[in-house]
Design an enzyme around this catalytic site. Structure first.
Site, PDB file in Angstrom:
ATOM      1  NE  ARG A 296      42.636  49.010 -83.404  1.00 39.20           N
ATOM      2  CZ  ARG A 296      42.908  48.186 -84.408  1.00 39.20           C
ATOM      3  NH1 ARG A 296      43.398  48.665 -85.541  1.00 39.20           N
ATOM      4  NH2 ARG A 296      42.718  46.892 -84.283  1.00 39.20           N
ATOM      5  CE1 TYR A 440      41.530  49.031 -73.419  1.00 48.12           C
ATOM      6  CE2 TYR A 440      39.927  47.804 -72.168  1.00 48.12           C
ATOM      7  CZ  TYR A 440      40.643  48.952 -72.378  1.00 48.12           C
ATOM      8  OH  TYR A 440      40.467  50.001 -71.532  1.00 48.12           O
ATOM      9  CD  GLU A 441      38.529  48.508 -78.299  1.00 47.06           C
ATOM     10  OE1 GLU A 441      38.285  48.045 -79.426  1.00 47.06           O
ATOM     11  OE2 GLU A 441      37.684  48.503 -77.390  1.00 47.06           O
ATOM     12  N   GLY A 442      42.645  45.560 -80.182  1.00 45.15           N
ATOM     13  CA  GLY A 442      43.777  45.162 -81.013  1.00 45.15           C
ATOM     14  C   GLY A 442      45.038  45.196 -80.186  1.00 45.15           C
ATOM     15  CD  GLN A 447      46.469  48.945 -82.445  1.00 49.77           C
ATOM     16  OE1 GLN A 447      46.401  49.794 -83.333  1.00 49.77           O
ATOM     17  NE2 GLN A 447      45.411  48.289 -81.997  1.00 49.77           N
TER      18      GLN A 447
END
Lengths: 598, 598
Positions: A296, A440-442, A447
């Protein structure tokens, strides 16, 4: 052909003068990157970015990756050689533990160089980027045998890594995942299932690919409590630990994407692939989050990187393109028209990007430095405070820097007019590449929920209270300083809005959690504004002091900092009130329509 | 494969119940499109959009256009047949003058159907779209002979049209253009030069292409005062007015663009091409602006169209995709997860898009209706008031609807998570296509300058004062109505901010024009918020009244309108204060850095 110049001077200013990097010389690894060494490392990283990575950026976009009939994947021309240079320069192991072959230098240095490299070629840098995350997960959760087996090869860059989370029917909600693992009885497992959107899943740049794969062990509990993490190498290892027989994992296809064409985003098929458990049985989510948090920060950094390179190209175009006359009289009277940088609306775009980039860089380095302290300090209180800040800033950094990074890539493209819409100048690529970082990555909505639903309340709100205190004290300490008044007034106003929003959440979200969800994205951006505003305050303070001391050669640098800080206060900070107003309306109207009504 | 359903009910509600379309039955052409006929036309347009245009949208994106070695251009498979259906349905001439073969129906009806068609396939609709603009310019400025020669063929759709303004070194600043025209002595001219970014410049869908070309007659004054407009057909006309010998104009190449791949965006080379003057010598800019204004409304409409189709697809996905549980308890307890439409942050995105689309549609139809009144009313005062509003709203509609249209396409893509980033679902295409609308027909920064620098002051501010009065009176009239209070309060607050910003400009921009430029984009968006808020007020008023009367079957429709109006007031209108705050800071900080400092 896009241009790019690494902002080394700005990085040094932030680390050395604003963020107190030299004060941490006592931390492990910091002595090896003393300010003069730091400068040399940044200069080397800048060269790699500008001379090796940048020239391949458009090629990566236009060529893309090809899956061959045998399932192998060919990366764009030149990517393999550029990766080799990255590898030979020792960049993969810059901040990795020395005991496994890394250099053990500060993560902050790694992040600083990472910005340059991703500005120059985001798609290429994803190959090592994913590897960094996998290294972090193995360092944190691997057995000593796993560490010995995998880390030296990965830290050396000979083997790369991946993260395998998403399946066709689940991304955010990992509890639904179906990939299964069957124990072989000898400590290994057979993994079967399909993973999608796997960045760098298959390629021709490394001798082995170490897949970290989330799967469910047969008979494990339902939901997230039954998920385990596995190490599944593309090639099984022979007795000497070298790549041997091919494992049961292959690339089924490459996704056609909007951007980052240079990165092979793969559908990965696992067919009784052999793997070993990484971390505890059913503890996969926890182990994965080590990767995830690292990733992140890396993705937030990409937002900054793309905003910066897009900005630099917009500046160059705005200085060259002659069109129209300044409203205040010709600035290029001998020419047929003035360069468009004379037009206020073009300035507005450039100043908005610049004010964000410089504060965004401060946020990245501040967070990275806190990551170093959290992992390396001998003082428990200091470690905890840094870890609190790291946890709190991670969703803000990821969500805000990527939302704004994309917005600014679009803004920079707009400066080019019609020339921004055609592919030739590379501005379209920046926009298309930057878009993924919001997802991506959440996804950024996740977030925001992580911030509002988890990080705020953690340990009784310890992290957020400490942050409010720090910002409040900064305003208080500088209240008497007249030159600081334009900054502290605006930061204080933002902080008040943020505290009011936090209070509103405490009063309204407990009984009705939808109020938290309804507030989350606005809250994250409100938080981001206050953080960036605070960091601008600190930069303004330092630069005022330098000027007062007589800054010599660097006077212009510091004067420009102060102008840009003022711009941020005048033009960006007013948004805090709108965020608070929206948050305070709650979820009722938002949730009023039945789903069928849409 | 993207879905799309034309919002016919909403169009009818707006025209018939909110905007008073039936009250204009006395205007020429309106009697032929009485409310029942109107409904039938919209239904036919909807069918064409959904059944013919939509299925070709992804094909257009993936296939794109090909320039063949002989300079001819092949459009994507199916485009030619679809265009034929458009042509045979009489859509090209819907609002064109009856004396040249058009149907003479209201422009508002044309705009209503235009929204559906551009939602379904923006790139395809640009071929007839450019033709509409060329028709308008010839109607306004053509000699009777030119009208007789070109209009029937163009209105019939057998010939298409283009606009040729931009050259490599000039877009916004047309005064710099170099394409030259040399008189032949017989009333014709030889045109030579290069034009770029010419939409529909060359293709295989019509028998002739009528290029309207800006050029400078030999010896003409420098700058914009020496520009003339020419009609240059691809094929010269024979004695019977049919396409004969090839003219000296050809497509040099097709641009590689970020989106609208289905439209052939051409570099056009003019090599002593034969043309005739359209309008007065050196009066080209004026003549071109007829096209331009028409085109700006059309481009604003594209912003709405893309926002609407992206929204509809996000809704469908949000209803189907199962991921996570509602914060207020499971909504789909028999399933493994809830549809993501239960999550407030997803709702936020959907409601934001919806609230914008419904008001954006109102703005388009209101403006189009005023265009009809301005062109067709027998009452001079009514005509003037409508023309004032049309002129004032054109930059707002173009700038705001396309900025927001793009933003919402991005927002809709975000609802899809990773699935939005791959091309398969078509969400990336909506984003890539929507992007151009912020740029062409005058980049949005130019729209903002047109509003602030030109439209505000025109005729002593008559148009803007009339608009402020109308909105103020609406708030005043409904002040006593308690059900309207949440709306009028918010609209009034927005109007106050807008009036304060206008006052600030009057006091600060005369002496220092950079203050106008520095304010322009914020002012345009502030203006847009007040316009859209006002239109939401009018919709809320109508729907409240309908519900009070007992709305029967349509009760849910009206209730949803009121919820959506409330959402707009709560969540969108608070931005007006931030715009005002930014505007009031002026140009000083923005302009402080020397150009070299960037």
């Amino acid at each position: 052909m896009p241009i790019y110049q690494s902002p080394v001077q700005d990085t040094l200013y932030l680390l050395n003068e604003v963020l107190g990097y030299p004060n941490h010389a006592n931390l492990p690894g910091f002595a090896d990157a003393s300010p003069d060494v730091l400068e040399a490392i940044l200069a080397e990283g800048a060269k790699l970015a500008e001379n090796v990575m940048l020239p391949l950026n458009r090629i990566g976009d236009t060529e893309g990756c090809t899956r061959n009939d045998d399932g192998s994947v060919t990366t764009p021309k030149g990517f393999g050689q550029a990766y080799q240079q990255y590898r030979e320069g020792g960049w993969m192991g810059l901040a990795a533990p020395a005991e496994y072959g890394g250099q053990g230098l500060p993560y902050a240095v790694h992040a600083a160089v990472g910005e340059y490299l991703s500005s120059a070629n985001m798609a290429l840098m994803m190959y090592p980027g994913l590897t960094q995350g996998a290294i972090a997960a193995i360092v944190a959760h691997g057995s000593e045998a796993q560490k010995q087996t995998f880390l030296p090869k990965m830290i050396d860059g000979g083997w790369t890594g991946t993260m395998n989370l998403t399946e066709p029917h689940c991304g955010t909600d990992l509890g639904l995942l179906r990939t299964k693992a069957v124990p072989n009885g000898d400590g290994t497992y057979r993994i079967s299932g399909q993973k999608i959107f796997i960045s760098a899943g298959e390629h021709d740049m490394s001798d082995n690919i170490v897949h970290l794969v989330l799967a469910r062990i047969e008979g494990a509990p339902e939901g997230v409590k039954g998920i385990s993490l596995f190490i599944v190498p593309k090639f099984k290892l022979d007795a000497d630990g070298n790549p041997g027989e091919r494992n049961g994992v292959s690339c089924g296809s490459i996704e056609e994407k909007m951007g980052i064409h240079g990165n092979a985003t793969c559908v990965m098929n696992y067919d009784e692939a052999e793997g070993t458990l990484l971390g505890a049985e059913n503890g996969g989510l926890k182990a994965m989050f080590v990767m995830m948090n690292e990733a992140r920060l890396g993705v937030g950094l990409q937002g900054l990187s793309l905003s910066e390179v897009a900005y630099q190209n917009a500046v160059a175009y705005a200085r060259e393109r002659l069109q129209g006359r300044s409203l205040s009289g010709p600035k290029n009277p001998q020419g047929k028209a003035d360069p468009i940088i004379v037009h206020p609306d073009i300035r507005r775009a450039l100043m908005t990007m610049r004010a964000f980039n410089e504060a965004g860089r401060a946020l990245v380095l501040w967070t990275a430095l806190n990551s170093d302290i959290a992992h390396r300090s001998a003082d428990e209180a200091e470690r905890q405070a840094a870890d609190d800040l790291l946890g709190l800033m991670t969703p803000v950094l990821k969500g805000v820097l990527t939302d704004k990074g994309f917005e600014h890539a679009v803004m920079a493209q707009q400066v080019f007019g019609g020339h921004g819409y055609i592919e030739e100048h590379g501005m379209s690529q920046f926009v298309r590449d930057a878009r993924i970082a919001m997802i991506y990555e959440g996804a950024n909505g996740i977030q925001a929920l992580d911030l509002v639903g988890r990080k705020l309340a953690l340990n009784g709100g310890r992290a957020v209270q400490a942050f409010f205190k720090e910002v409040g004290e900064f305003c208080e300490e500088n209240r008497a300083d007249e030159t600081m008044a334009p900054f502290t007034k605006s930061i204080k106003k933002g902080l008040n809005d943020l505290q009011a929003a936090t209070m509103w959440l405490m009063q309204n979200a407990m009984a009705k959690p939808d109020n938290a969800g309804a507030a989350s994205t606005d809250y994250m951006h409100l938080f981001g504004l206050v953080v960036l505003g605070y960091l601008w305050g600190r930069m303004a303070k330092v630069s005022q002091e330098k000027l007062a001391e007589g800054a010599g050669d660097t006077a212009a640098f510091h004067e420009h900092k102060i102008v840009t800080a003022r711009y941020f206060m005048e033009r960006v900070m007013p948004e805090t009130a709108a965020h608070l107003a929206r948050i305070s309306t709650g979820a009722d109207t938002m949730m009023a329509l039945p789903a069928e009504a849409f």
